[in-house]
Design an enzyme around this catalytic site. Structure first.
Site, short mmCIF file in Angstrom:
data_model
loop_
_atom_site.label_atom_id
_atom_site.label_comp_id
_atom_site.label_asym_id
_atom_site.label_seq_id
_atom_site.Cartn_x
_atom_site.Cartn_y
_atom_site.Cartn_z
N THR A 195 0.82 -1.23 0.00
CA THR A 195 0.00 0.00 0.00
C THR A 195 0.85 1.27 0.00
O THR A 195 0.45 2.29 -0.56
CB THR A 195 -0.96 0.03 1.21
OG1 THR A 195 -0.20 0.07 2.42
CG2 THR A 195 -1.89 -1.17 1.22
N LEU A 241 -3.08 5.06 -0.16
CA LEU A 241 -4.40 4.46 -0.46
C LEU A 241 -4.47 3.00 0.01
O LEU A 241 -4.64 2.06 -0.78
CB LEU A 241 -4.66 4.56 -1.97
CG LEU A 241 -4.71 5.99 -2.52
CD1 LEU A 241 -4.85 5.95 -4.05
CD2 LEU A 241 -5.86 6.79 -1.91
N HIS A 242 -4.36 2.83 1.34
CA HIS A 242 -4.33 1.47 1.90
C HIS A 242 -5.56 0.64 1.47
O HIS A 242 -5.43 -0.38 0.81
CB HIS A 242 -4.31 1.52 3.43
CG HIS A 242 -3.13 2.25 4.01
ND1 HIS A 242 -1.83 1.81 3.93
CD2 HIS A 242 -3.08 3.42 4.72
CE1 HIS A 242 -1.03 2.65 4.55
NE2 HIS A 242 -1.75 3.64 5.05
N ASP A 243 -6.74 1.06 1.91
CA ASP A 243 -7.94 0.24 1.67
C ASP A 243 -8.40 0.26 0.22
O ASP A 243 -8.84 -0.78 -0.29
CB ASP A 243 -9.08 0.69 2.61
CG ASP A 243 -8.77 0.36 4.07
OD1 ASP A 243 -9.40 0.94 4.95
OD2 ASP A 243 -7.87 -0.48 4.32
#
Ligand code: RIB
Ligand code: CA
Length: 310
Positions: A195, A241-243
């Protein structure tokens, strides 16, 4: 045919962006959204799911189920410093939402969808794994039917974001993470190793949203501002933008390279490589340009006036 998915989430600014991406992606059908305590309390996470449903009004309304109010065996540590007290940037002008969760038993809803959709179902976990661990406790056989689990979490060969070795989602509930890893499920983990490759500059989001002016674009700009401000203050070039990456990898696994590994969970949620048969895959190198293009193209549906003229 669209893949049925269930999203387990703790919105959360980046969770909100992932939900909006899912609702504008034809590859998937969001059958259910279950909430879990993590970034904020489960009550606030559930309110935020309804705020986003009211904002986006997806064609198919998902079942919404309230999940665990805290980790399996330790006190809840939230991330309100980053996401705001309410989890979505502490804006003052969210409309009141009509909350009517279909269930207060997220684990039961997860099990039910696992039983009904079986191999077709992809579970996307964007917060601590508490609900998945409770679903395993309730009906491990049903969970064994699930086609794929994509979970944002862990820090394998990179530093953590909560301790030098632990990532937030797994650090909130290490016991749950241990149980999910031990369950021999088809688990695709999207760790910070992947991520952190996806940093979106504020200007990039602004430019993309300017193509779809309207209430959704304005609201995305408003609730994501806090994330940009804090990530910039931390020296990053934009928001990580992890998720959204985890959700995108549920849509299209080819957006990253994968490595089959065996991981153990340390006492504070550390993800440690250990010898033995692999128990998950971890996302490694990301095709960042292709992911960011997909994310920005789909985050906000065309505004009505754009739709009319197209
Ligand atoms: O470490 C990043 C993860 O923690 C993301 O899911 C973010 O929403 C927070 O929950
Ligand atoms: Ca999250």
């Amino acid at each position: 045919m669209a893949t049925p998915i269930l999203i387990d989430t703790d919105p959360g600014i980046d969770d909100a962006l992932a939900l909006l991406l899912a609702w504008n992606s034809p590859e998937v059908r969001v059958d259910a959204v279950t909430t879990v305590a993590g970034n904020v309390t489960v009550e606030k996470a559930t309110t935020n799911v309804y705020r986003l449903l009211d904002l986006r009004k997806p064609a198919q309304l998902p079942t919404v189920a309230v999940g665990a109010a805290g980790p399996l065996a330790r006190a809840l540590q939230t991330a309100t410093r980053y996401h705001g007290e309410d989890g979505l940037g502490d804006l003052a002008d969210w409309p009141e939402t009509e909350q009517a969760p279909a269930s207060a038993d997220a684990a039961g809803v997860i099990v039910q969808h696992a039983r009904v959709s079986q191999r077709l179902l992809t579970l996307v976990a964007l917060g601590p794994l508490t609900n998945l661990a409770l679903a395993l406790k309730a009906d491990a056989a049903a969970m064994g039917f699930v086609g794929r689990i994509v979970a944002m979490g862990g820090a394998v060969d990179v530093p953590g974001n909560i301790t030098p070795a632990a990532e937030f989602n797994l650090s909130v509930d290490p016991e749950a993470a241990h149980r999910v890893l031990a369950a021999k499920l088809p688990l695709d983990l999207v760790p910070l190793d992947a991520t952190r490759q996806t940093v979106l500059p504020r200007a990039g989001l602004k430019k993309a949203l300017s193509r779809s002016p309207g209430p959704i674009a304005s609201r995305i700009t408003a609730f994501s501002e806090r994330g940009f401000r804090i990530d910039h203050a931390g020296g990053a070039q934009g928001m990580v933008l992890h998720d959204p990456l985890a959700l995108a990898l549920a849509l299209d696994p080819t957006l990253a390279e994968w490595e089959a590994v065996r991981l153990a969970i340390g006492p504070e949620g550390e993800t440690q490589r250990v010898r033995g048969e692999p128990n998950c895959r971890i996302a490694r190198r990301v095709d960042v340009p292709r992911f960011v293009r997909l994310f920005l193209d789909r985050l906000c549906p065309p505004s009505p006036q754009r739709r009319a003229s197209s």
